[in-house]
Design an enzyme around this catalytic site. Sequence first.
Site, PDB file in Angstrom:
ATOM      1  N   ASN A 171       0.875  -1.173   0.000  1.00  0.00           N
ATOM      2  CA  ASN A 171       0.000   0.000   0.000  1.00  0.00           C
ATOM      3  C   ASN A 171       0.907   1.216   0.000  1.00  0.00           C
ATOM      4  O   ASN A 171       1.423   1.633   1.040  1.00  0.00           O
ATOM      5  CB  ASN A 171      -0.909  -0.014   1.230  1.00  0.00           C
ATOM      6  CG  ASN A 171      -1.902   1.143   1.244  1.00  0.00           C
ATOM      7  OD1 ASN A 171      -1.836   2.032   0.401  1.00  0.00           O
ATOM      8  ND2 ASN A 171      -2.795   1.142   2.210  1.00  0.00           N
ATOM      9  N   ARG A 188      -2.584  -2.197  -3.597  1.00  0.00           N
ATOM     10  CA  ARG A 188      -3.829  -1.464  -3.413  1.00  0.00           C
ATOM     11  C   ARG A 188      -3.743  -0.203  -4.276  1.00  0.00           C
ATOM     12  O   ARG A 188      -2.817   0.598  -4.152  1.00  0.00           O
ATOM     13  CB  ARG A 188      -4.009  -1.059  -1.958  1.00  0.00           C
ATOM     14  CG  ARG A 188      -5.227  -0.154  -1.747  1.00  0.00           C
ATOM     15  CD  ARG A 188      -5.146   0.575  -0.423  1.00  0.00           C
ATOM     16  NE  ARG A 188      -6.290   1.458  -0.245  1.00  0.00           N
ATOM     17  CZ  ARG A 188      -6.207   2.697   0.229  1.00  0.00           C
ATOM     18  NH1 ARG A 188      -5.027   3.216   0.545  1.00  0.00           N
ATOM     19  NH2 ARG A 188      -7.295   3.427   0.384  1.00  0.00           N
ATOM     20  N   HIS A 215     -12.903   2.437  -0.080  1.00  0.00           N
ATOM     21  CA  HIS A 215     -12.821   1.453   1.015  1.00  0.00           C
ATOM     22  C   HIS A 215     -13.410   0.106   0.587  1.00  0.00           C
ATOM     23  O   HIS A 215     -13.869  -0.679   1.409  1.00  0.00           O
ATOM     24  CB  HIS A 215     -13.569   1.948   2.266  1.00  0.00           C
ATOM     25  CG  HIS A 215     -12.931   3.107   2.958  1.00  0.00           C
ATOM     26  ND1 HIS A 215     -13.654   4.027   3.686  1.00  0.00           N
ATOM     27  CD2 HIS A 215     -11.633   3.507   3.027  1.00  0.00           C
ATOM     28  CE1 HIS A 215     -12.843   4.941   4.185  1.00  0.00           C
ATOM     29  NE2 HIS A 215     -11.607   4.644   3.798  1.00  0.00           N
ATOM     30  N   ARG A 257     -11.980  15.616   6.615  1.00  0.00           N
ATOM     31  CA  ARG A 257     -12.785  15.838   5.411  1.00  0.00           C
ATOM     32  C   ARG A 257     -14.220  16.200   5.793  1.00  0.00           C
ATOM     33  O   ARG A 257     -14.784  15.635   6.717  1.00  0.00           O
ATOM     34  CB  ARG A 257     -12.780  14.599   4.516  1.00  0.00           C
ATOM     35  CG  ARG A 257     -11.483  14.413   3.750  1.00  0.00           C
ATOM     36  CD  ARG A 257     -11.462  13.089   3.016  1.00  0.00           C
ATOM     37  NE  ARG A 257     -10.525  12.161   3.649  1.00  0.00           N
ATOM     38  CZ  ARG A 257     -10.381  10.897   3.297  1.00  0.00           C
ATOM     39  NH1 ARG A 257     -11.117  10.383   2.339  1.00  0.00           N
ATOM     40  NH2 ARG A 257      -9.511  10.128   3.909  1.00  0.00           N
ATOM     41  N   GLU A 289      -8.031  -5.428   5.168  1.00  0.00           N
ATOM     42  CA  GLU A 289      -7.975  -5.118   3.736  1.00  0.00           C
ATOM     43  C   GLU A 289      -6.836  -5.864   3.055  1.00  0.00           C
ATOM     44  O   GLU A 289      -6.977  -6.311   1.910  1.00  0.00           O
ATOM     45  CB  GLU A 289      -7.815  -3.608   3.547  1.00  0.00           C
ATOM     46  CG  GLU A 289      -9.009  -2.809   4.027  1.00  0.00           C
ATOM     47  CD  GLU A 289      -8.725  -1.329   4.085  1.00  0.00           C
ATOM     48  OE1 GLU A 289      -8.973  -0.641   3.072  1.00  0.00           O
ATOM     49  OE2 GLU A 289      -8.269  -0.849   5.139  1.00  0.00           O
TER      50      GLU A 289
END
Length: 340
Positions: A7, A59, A148, A209, A327
């Site tokens: 990642n 990813r 996600h 955010r 993940e």
Amino acid sequence: MNILVINSGSSSIKSKLIDSVTYELKYEQNIEEFKNHKQALELLFQKINFKDVDAFAHRVVHGGSIFKKSVLVDDEVLKQLDSIEHLAPLHNPHNTQAIKIIQNMYPNKKQIVVFDTAFHQTMPARAYMYALPYDLYEHEHIRKYGFHGSSHAFLAQQTAKILEKDLSHTNIITLHLGNGCSACAIKKGKSIDTTMGFTPLEGLMMGTRCGDIDASIVGYLHHVLGKSMKDIDALLNKKSGLKGICSKSDMREVLKMVDHGDEKARLAIDMFVYKLVKIIGAYWMVLGRVDALVFSGGIGEHSSVIRQKVVEALHHCIKVLVVPTNEELHIALEAKNKLM
């Protein structure tokens, strides 16, 4: 089959070496504060015996309208990745750079790309379309993509096992709550709606955010207050959310502030929970039947306060699960499937 999951971000590279048959985590390392990605990867590879690595799995945040599932890397895939990097300029270029570096260093090793957006490709048009002129979708591919995806896919599979139900008969609402937050409505094991949109900015209130706001605010900030588009982008992505309301983006710190009587922190928590409850209610109606509400991510797994506030606000009986996401394991299994 040992898969090295990479990642690669702008300021960190996370890696896990996973046995995709036994699910054993064989090695893990995070590298931060590096000069360039090549140097960071070389540092990582000094500690790994590459005879033990069967393939690399990466990813990649945004697959755009081109990539609807995981793919084996070749020259054409790299060209296509370059063509859509503008869709996620803070993420995709760094993801792709790692792929190219590894291709040069280990040309005989297979590489697989797993996209955050792939799981949400099952959303119907009524969910992913924006009410904008149709040619913006047709020619510019402006639509909701969702993110996600690896986390929501893993949570769906794990939840079905916990409930002892076939995934294709399982309806759940998954909540990935960390610094980035998203919810997903999963019907019969497939994503039918999610909160993040064209970018990861849309949807729930997050650490830094803003989530959903009136789009006209962007024009107001630019034309009336004179802010540049670069400054507006930074404001919405890095200076808003929890941080914008009470100056802290870490939920643990915000909850401590509430304990000390800070009213802005209390407001931030109230807003965070309200927006979560509102979307859960909406997804509940869309799904018709909900087998479980699933909390995951740093906040979802570890903040019993937030979970309690959300569940109390629902006023309905519902099975609530806390399921740690993985993940990297999902990405490793996706890669294994591509290689078989």
